[in-house]
Design a protein around this motif. Sequence first.
Motif, PDB file in Angstrom:
ATOM      1  N   SER A  72       0.809  -1.224   0.000  1.00 32.34           N
ATOM      2  CA  SER A  72       0.000   0.000   0.000  1.00 32.34           C
ATOM      3  C   SER A  72       0.838   1.269   0.000  1.00 32.34           C
ATOM      4  CB  SER A  72      -0.954   0.010   1.196  1.00 32.34           C
ATOM      5  OG  SER A  72      -0.215   0.046   2.407  1.00 32.34           O
ATOM      6  N   TYR A  73       2.089   1.180   0.393  1.00 36.41           N
ATOM      7  CA  TYR A  73       2.991   2.335   0.378  1.00 36.41           C
ATOM      8  C   TYR A  73       4.327   1.861  -0.143  1.00 36.41           C
ATOM      9  CZ  TYR A  73       5.094   6.755   1.722  1.00 36.41           C
ATOM     10  OH  TYR A  73       5.710   7.982   1.689  1.00 36.41           O
ATOM     11  N   ALA A  74       4.736   2.414  -1.272  1.00 33.18           N
ATOM     12  CA  ALA A  74       5.982   1.983  -1.894  1.00 33.18           C
ATOM     13  C   ALA A  74       6.552   3.104  -2.747  1.00 33.18           C
ATOM     14  CB  ALA A  74       5.735   0.745  -2.757  1.00 33.18           C
ATOM     15  N   ILE A  75       7.843   2.986  -3.019  1.00 35.24           N
ATOM     16  CA  ILE A  75       8.489   3.858  -3.994  1.00 35.24           C
ATOM     17  C   ILE A  75       9.277   2.971  -4.952  1.00 35.24           C
ATOM     18  CG2 ILE A  75       8.624   5.969  -2.604  1.00 35.24           C
ATOM     19  CD1 ILE A  75      11.502   5.324  -1.953  1.00 35.24           C
ATOM     20  N   ILE A  76       9.368   3.430  -6.181  1.00 32.98           N
ATOM     21  CA  ILE A  76      10.176   2.756  -7.187  1.00 32.98           C
ATOM     22  C   ILE A  76      11.223   3.756  -7.653  1.00 32.98           C
ATOM     23  CG2 ILE A  76       8.618   3.361  -9.093  1.00 32.98           C
ATOM     24  CD1 ILE A  76       9.295   0.568 -10.304  1.00 32.98           C
ATOM     25  N   ALA A  77      12.421   3.269  -7.924  1.00 30.39           N
ATOM     26  CA  ALA A  77      13.510   4.152  -8.326  1.00 30.39           C
ATOM     27  C   ALA A  77      14.386   3.460  -9.358  1.00 30.39           C
ATOM     28  CB  ALA A  77      14.353   4.534  -7.110  1.00 30.39           C
ATOM     29  N   ASP A  78      15.006   4.269 -10.194  1.00 33.61           N
ATOM     30  CA  ASP A  78      15.989   3.762 -11.148  1.00 33.61           C
ATOM     31  C   ASP A  78      17.325   3.596 -10.437  1.00 33.61           C
ATOM     32  OD1 ASP A  78      14.308   3.775 -13.465  1.00 33.61           O
ATOM     33  OD2 ASP A  78      14.511   5.957 -13.532  1.00 33.61           O
ATOM     34  N   VAL A  79      18.100   2.624 -10.878  1.00 32.25           N
ATOM     35  CA  VAL A  79      19.416   2.354 -10.310  1.00 32.25           C
ATOM     36  C   VAL A  79      20.476   2.901 -11.262  1.00 32.25           C
ATOM     37  CG1 VAL A  79      21.052   0.558  -9.615  1.00 32.25           C
ATOM     38  CG2 VAL A  79      18.607   0.272  -9.144  1.00 32.25           C
ATOM     39  N   GLU A  80      21.255   3.866 -10.784  1.00 33.04           N
ATOM     40  CA  GLU A  80      22.361   4.386 -11.598  1.00 33.04           C
ATOM     41  C   GLU A  80      23.551   3.448 -11.537  1.00 33.04           C
ATOM     42  OE1 GLU A  80      25.481   8.074 -11.800  1.00 33.04           O
ATOM     43  OE2 GLU A  80      23.403   8.550 -11.369  1.00 33.04           O
ATOM     44  N   ASP A  81      23.834   2.959 -10.343  1.00 34.94           N
ATOM     45  CA  ASP A  81      24.998   2.098 -10.157  1.00 34.94           C
ATOM     46  C   ASP A  81      24.820   1.297  -8.884  1.00 34.94           C
ATOM     47  OD1 ASP A  81      27.420   1.041 -10.895  1.00 34.94           O
ATOM     48  OD2 ASP A  81      28.497   2.948 -10.878  1.00 34.94           O
ATOM     49  N   THR A  82      25.577   0.228  -8.756  1.00 31.52           N
ATOM     50  CA  THR A  82      25.540  -0.598  -7.559  1.00 31.52           C
ATOM     51  C   THR A  82      26.894  -1.266  -7.361  1.00 31.52           C
ATOM     52  OG1 THR A  82      24.358  -2.373  -6.429  1.00 31.52           O
ATOM     53  CG2 THR A  82      24.627  -2.618  -8.793  1.00 31.52           C
ATOM     54  N   SER A  83      27.233  -1.503  -6.111  1.00 31.60           N
ATOM     55  CA  SER A  83      28.487  -2.185  -5.806  1.00 31.60           C
ATOM     56  C   SER A  83      28.470  -2.578  -4.338  1.00 31.60           C
ATOM     57  CB  SER A  83      29.681  -1.269  -6.108  1.00 31.60           C
ATOM     58  OG  SER A  83      30.897  -1.986  -5.961  1.00 31.60           O
TER      59      SER A  83
END
Length: 148
Positions: A72-83
Amino acid sequence: MLNIEQYENGMGLVYKFGERFDGELSAREGINIYALHAKEHDGKVLLTMERGPRKEYRHMIKKIILTVKDGSYAIIADVEDTSKGTKMPIPDGYTVPSIWEKEPENMYWFALYNLERIKIEPGTYTSVTGKDLLQSIAGNAYMVYVPL
Protein backbone atom coordinates in the motif's frame (compact mmCIF):
# COMPACT_ATOMS: atom_id res chain seq x y z
CA MET A 1 20.80 -22.22 -15.79
CA LEU A 2 19.35 -18.70 -15.79
CA ASN A 3 17.34 -17.77 -18.90
CA ILE A 4 18.67 -14.25 -19.53
CA GLU A 5 16.24 -13.59 -22.43
CA GLN A 6 13.25 -13.51 -20.10
CA TYR A 7 14.87 -10.55 -18.30
CA GLU A 8 15.71 -8.52 -21.41
CA ASN A 9 14.27 -5.34 -19.83
CA GLY A 10 16.19 -5.94 -16.63
CA MET A 11 15.04 -6.85 -13.20
CA GLY A 12 13.58 -5.08 -10.22
CA LEU A 13 14.74 -5.78 -6.70
CA VAL A 14 11.87 -5.42 -4.25
CA TYR A 15 12.92 -4.73 -0.68
CA LYS A 16 10.23 -5.08 1.98
CA PHE A 17 10.68 -2.71 4.88
CA GLY A 18 9.80 -3.55 8.44
CA GLU A 19 9.75 -1.52 11.63
CA ARG A 20 13.08 -0.21 12.87
CA PHE A 21 14.46 1.02 16.18
CA ASP A 22 12.27 -1.25 18.31
CA GLY A 23 9.09 -0.12 16.57
CA GLU A 24 9.78 3.61 16.87
CA LEU A 25 10.09 3.91 13.08
CA SER A 26 7.38 2.29 10.99
CA ALA A 27 8.10 0.67 7.63
CA ARG A 28 6.20 3.49 5.90
CA GLU A 29 8.28 6.15 7.70
CA GLY A 30 11.48 4.31 6.78
CA ILE A 31 10.57 4.35 3.10
CA ASN A 32 9.52 7.99 3.31
CA ILE A 33 12.96 8.92 4.69
CA TYR A 34 14.51 7.77 1.40
CA ALA A 35 11.96 9.72 -0.65
CA LEU A 36 12.49 12.89 1.39
CA HIS A 37 16.28 12.55 1.27
CA ALA A 38 16.17 12.27 -2.53
CA LYS A 39 13.85 15.28 -2.74
CA GLU A 40 16.37 17.36 -0.80
CA HIS A 41 19.42 16.04 -2.69
CA ASP A 42 18.69 16.62 -6.39
CA GLY A 43 16.62 13.44 -6.64
CA LYS A 44 19.45 11.18 -5.48
CA VAL A 45 19.75 8.80 -2.54
CA LEU A 46 22.05 5.95 -1.61
CA LEU A 47 20.36 2.76 -0.39
CA THR A 48 22.63 0.49 1.62
CA MET A 49 22.01 -3.04 2.85
CA GLU A 50 24.09 -5.60 4.66
CA ARG A 51 22.98 -8.49 2.49
CA GLY A 52 23.28 -7.92 -1.23
CA PRO A 53 21.27 -9.28 -4.12
CA ARG A 54 21.91 -12.74 -5.51
CA LYS A 55 25.06 -12.90 -7.59
CA GLU A 56 23.33 -14.10 -10.75
CA TYR A 57 20.90 -11.14 -10.72
CA ARG A 58 23.16 -8.25 -9.63
CA HIS A 59 24.08 -7.05 -13.12
CA MET A 60 20.42 -7.07 -14.24
CA ILE A 61 18.92 -4.87 -11.51
CA LYS A 62 17.57 -1.71 -13.15
CA LYS A 63 15.00 -0.66 -10.55
CA ILE A 64 14.53 -0.88 -6.80
CA ILE A 65 11.15 -0.98 -5.12
CA LEU A 66 10.94 -0.21 -1.40
CA THR A 67 7.59 -1.33 -0.01
CA VAL A 68 5.58 -2.12 3.08
CA LYS A 69 4.30 -5.68 3.52
CA ASP A 70 0.95 -5.15 1.79
CA GLY A 71 2.22 -2.92 -1.04
CA SER A 72 0.00 0.00 0.00
CA TYR A 73 2.99 2.34 0.38
CA ALA A 74 5.98 1.98 -1.89
CA ILE A 75 8.49 3.86 -3.99
CA ILE A 76 10.18 2.76 -7.19
CA ALA A 77 13.51 4.15 -8.33
CA ASP A 78 15.99 3.76 -11.15
CA VAL A 79 19.42 2.35 -10.31
CA GLU A 80 22.36 4.39 -11.60
CA ASP A 81 25.00 2.10 -10.16
CA THR A 82 25.54 -0.60 -7.56
CA SER A 83 28.49 -2.19 -5.81
CA LYS A 84 29.76 -3.37 -2.47
CA GLY A 85 31.80 -1.19 -0.15
CA THR A 86 34.58 0.65 -1.91
CA LYS A 87 35.03 -1.72 -4.87
CA MET A 88 33.68 1.06 -7.07
CA PRO A 89 33.35 4.74 -6.23
CA ILE A 90 29.88 5.96 -5.33
CA PRO A 91 28.62 8.34 -8.03
CA ASP A 92 28.74 12.03 -7.13
CA GLY A 93 25.81 13.42 -5.18
CA TYR A 94 24.61 10.16 -3.65
CA THR A 95 24.45 9.98 0.13
CA VAL A 96 22.78 7.83 2.76
CA PRO A 97 19.97 9.41 4.81
CA SER A 98 21.60 10.50 8.08
CA ILE A 99 19.16 8.51 10.23
CA TRP A 100 20.80 5.25 9.12
CA GLU A 101 24.29 6.38 10.18
CA LYS A 102 25.91 3.50 8.28
CA GLU A 103 28.27 4.42 5.52
CA PRO A 104 28.57 1.87 2.74
CA GLU A 105 32.11 0.76 3.70
CA ASN A 106 31.29 -2.96 3.87
CA MET A 107 27.70 -2.81 2.66
CA TYR A 108 26.03 -3.29 -0.68
CA TRP A 109 24.83 -0.01 -2.09
CA PHE A 110 22.51 1.23 -4.81
CA ALA A 111 22.65 4.76 -6.22
CA LEU A 112 18.95 5.57 -6.76
CA TYR A 113 17.34 8.39 -8.72
CA ASN A 114 13.97 9.19 -10.25
CA LEU A 115 12.03 8.07 -7.17
CA GLU A 116 8.30 7.77 -7.62
CA ARG A 117 5.57 6.87 -5.15
CA ILE A 118 3.55 3.81 -6.19
CA LYS A 119 0.97 1.40 -4.79
CA ILE A 120 1.45 -2.26 -5.58
CA GLU A 121 -1.80 -3.98 -6.52
CA PRO A 122 -2.28 -7.74 -6.87
CA GLY A 123 -1.03 -8.84 -10.29
CA THR A 124 1.23 -5.80 -10.79
CA TYR A 125 4.45 -7.81 -10.52
CA THR A 126 5.29 -11.50 -10.60
CA SER A 127 8.41 -12.71 -8.83
CA VAL A 128 11.04 -14.84 -10.59
CA THR A 129 9.53 -17.82 -8.74
CA GLY A 130 6.21 -17.25 -10.52
CA LYS A 131 4.30 -16.00 -7.46
CA ASP A 132 2.50 -12.69 -7.27
CA LEU A 133 4.79 -10.16 -5.59
CA LEU A 134 2.33 -9.45 -2.78
CA GLN A 135 2.16 -13.17 -1.97
CA SER A 136 5.96 -13.36 -1.99
CA ILE A 137 6.41 -10.53 0.52
CA ALA A 138 3.46 -11.47 2.73
CA GLY A 139 5.64 -13.90 4.68
CA ASN A 140 9.23 -13.61 5.84
CA ALA A 141 10.77 -12.84 2.44
CA TYR A 142 12.15 -9.31 2.40
CA MET A 143 14.08 -9.33 -0.88
CA VAL A 144 12.25 -10.44 -4.04
CA TYR A 145 13.23 -10.22 -7.69
CA VAL A 146 10.74 -9.28 -10.41
CA PRO A 147 11.23 -9.11 -14.18
CA LEU A 148 10.53 -5.65 -15.63
